[in-house]
Design a protein around this motif. Sequence first.
Motif, PDB file in Angstrom:
ATOM      1  N   PHE A 125       0.829  -1.201   0.000  1.00 17.46           N
ATOM      2  CA  PHE A 125       0.000   0.000   0.000  1.00 17.46           C
ATOM      3  C   PHE A 125       0.865   1.252   0.000  1.00 17.46           C
ATOM      4  O   PHE A 125       0.631   2.173  -0.794  1.00 17.46           O
ATOM      5  N   LEU A 126       1.873   1.306   0.891  1.00 11.51           N
ATOM      6  CA  LEU A 126       2.692   2.501   1.026  1.00 11.51           C
ATOM      7  C   LEU A 126       3.431   2.821  -0.266  1.00 11.51           C
ATOM      8  O   LEU A 126       3.434   3.970  -0.727  1.00 11.51           O
ATOM      9  N   ALA A 127       4.045   1.815  -0.883  1.00 17.41           N
ATOM     10  CA  ALA A 127       4.811   2.045  -2.108  1.00 17.41           C
ATOM     11  C   ALA A 127       3.926   2.599  -3.214  1.00 17.41           C
ATOM     12  O   ALA A 127       4.247   3.608  -3.858  1.00 17.41           O
ATOM     13  N   ASN A 128       2.782   1.970  -3.452  1.00 20.15           N
ATOM     14  CA  ASN A 128       1.899   2.406  -4.527  1.00 20.15           C
ATOM     15  C   ASN A 128       1.218   3.731  -4.210  1.00 20.15           C
ATOM     16  O   ASN A 128       0.945   4.532  -5.107  1.00 20.15           O
ATOM     17  N   PHE A 129       0.933   3.974  -2.928  1.00 20.53           N
ATOM     18  CA  PHE A 129       0.355   5.258  -2.533  1.00 20.53           C
ATOM     19  C   PHE A 129       1.323   6.395  -2.845  1.00 20.53           C
ATOM     20  O   PHE A 129       0.934   7.431  -3.415  1.00 20.53           O
ATOM     21  N   LEU A 130       2.596   6.228  -2.483  1.00 15.52           N
ATOM     22  CA  LEU A 130       3.579   7.274  -2.710  1.00 15.52           C
ATOM     23  C   LEU A 130       3.856   7.475  -4.199  1.00 15.52           C
ATOM     24  O   LEU A 130       4.056   8.611  -4.659  1.00 15.52           O
ATOM     25  N   ILE A 131       3.857   6.377  -4.962  1.00 14.14           N
ATOM     26  CA  ILE A 131       4.042   6.511  -6.410  1.00 14.14           C
ATOM     27  C   ILE A 131       2.896   7.314  -7.009  1.00 14.14           C
ATOM     28  O   ILE A 131       3.105   8.258  -7.784  1.00 14.14           O
ATOM     29  N   ALA A 132       1.657   6.949  -6.660  1.00 15.46           N
ATOM     30  CA  ALA A 132       0.495   7.661  -7.189  1.00 15.46           C
ATOM     31  C   ALA A 132       0.460   9.102  -6.706  1.00 15.46           C
ATOM     32  O   ALA A 132       0.076  10.011  -7.466  1.00 15.46           O
ATOM     33  N   LEU A 133       0.863   9.337  -5.463  1.00 13.84           N
ATOM     34  CA  LEU A 133       0.884  10.700  -4.934  1.00 13.84           C
ATOM     35  C   LEU A 133       1.865  11.570  -5.701  1.00 13.84           C
ATOM     36  O   LEU A 133       1.554  12.703  -6.095  1.00 13.84           O
ATOM     37  N   ARG A 134       3.059  11.058  -5.929  1.00 13.22           N
ATOM     38  CA  ARG A 134       4.075  11.834  -6.633  1.00 13.22           C
ATOM     39  C   ARG A 134       3.657  12.123  -8.065  1.00 13.22           C
ATOM     40  O   ARG A 134       3.692  13.267  -8.512  1.00 13.22           O
ATOM     41  N   GLU A 135       3.264  11.083  -8.787  1.00 15.29           N
ATOM     42  CA  GLU A 135       2.871  11.270 -10.183  1.00 15.29           C
ATOM     43  C   GLU A 135       1.601  12.105 -10.287  1.00 15.29           C
ATOM     44  O   GLU A 135       1.464  12.939 -11.180  1.00 15.29           O
ATOM     45  N   GLY A 136       0.664  11.861  -9.360  1.00 19.25           N
ATOM     46  CA  GLY A 136      -0.588  12.615  -9.380  1.00 19.25           C
ATOM     47  C   GLY A 136      -0.380  14.085  -9.078  1.00 19.25           C
ATOM     48  O   GLY A 136      -1.019  14.948  -9.686  1.00 19.25           O
ATOM     49  N   LEU A 137       0.523  14.380  -8.142  1.00 25.49           N
ATOM     50  CA  LEU A 137       0.785  15.778  -7.819  1.00 25.49           C
ATOM     51  C   LEU A 137       1.442  16.491  -8.990  1.00 25.49           C
ATOM     52  O   LEU A 137       1.133  17.652  -9.284  1.00 25.49           O
TER      53      LEU A 137
END
Length: 296
Positions: free
Chosen positions: A2-14
Amino acid sequence: MFLANFLIALREGLEAALVVGILVAYLVKIGRRDLLPRLWAGVAVASLVPLAAGAYMTWGPYTMTFAAQEILGGTLSLLAVALITWMILWMGTHAAGQKAGLETSLAGAVDRGGRGIVWIALLAVGRESLETAMFVWATTQSTMNTSAVVPAIAVVCGLATAAALGVLIYAGAVRIDIGAFFRWSGIFLIVVAAGIVSYGIGDLQEASVLPGWGNWAFDLSHLVPTSGIGVVPYTLAVAVVNLNFMPTWLQVFGWVAYLVVVVPLFLRATRRRPRPAGGTTTAATPAPTDKKATTQ
């Protein structure tokens, strides 16, 4: 996971949210709100890209033989690493001029009567969407987690958080040091990518595309916790950085070589990047006039 994919999506999404904010702010600044629906249409279409790509990469390989799945999985993992590495290094060297480039492209589209605005939004946001889909898929595969539920929830939460931050930044309610955020998240993604390189090499070795499968660099599998408090940090390390207690020599070499090459390139790129005025982001707002810019 969860943490890895959350941070990936957060970075790319931002990053995508900041791009959209720049485009929206420019159209508002020049008084062309009538073109905003075309911009949002491009963003909507771009948002479908990761769904289609993720669906194919998740369910498509199951109709193949084991060897074909391993070849496809290893190849897509290394391709995902190549894309995310290019993105990280490109952002480090070109982020300062990204706003000007987007506004120039948008100005040209406006001069042509608004034609092309959909494509500008589609390409700008679609690139981030495709990179997110491939990288999330690669992290999911590298942990051998066949369930798509946890990664999907993590991506939705990450993108929702990024969208909320993008709106708050655009409205001026939140000011964060975007440079520091992308610098530290970039280092995090590089470490994650190194683990995916190792996993991709292992897939290709299993399929006999690369040599060396079975030539273990070390075997610490007896240390893998099966119960107790150590299970949680071990599972987290496997999900985030693809911790492997029994890698081949080629996997170790690939992991080390990737970090040795990419980390210095990334640090050099981020050092060269000029810091925005004030050290925080106002990318979604019009630039100040020369008179204001020269006053303290």
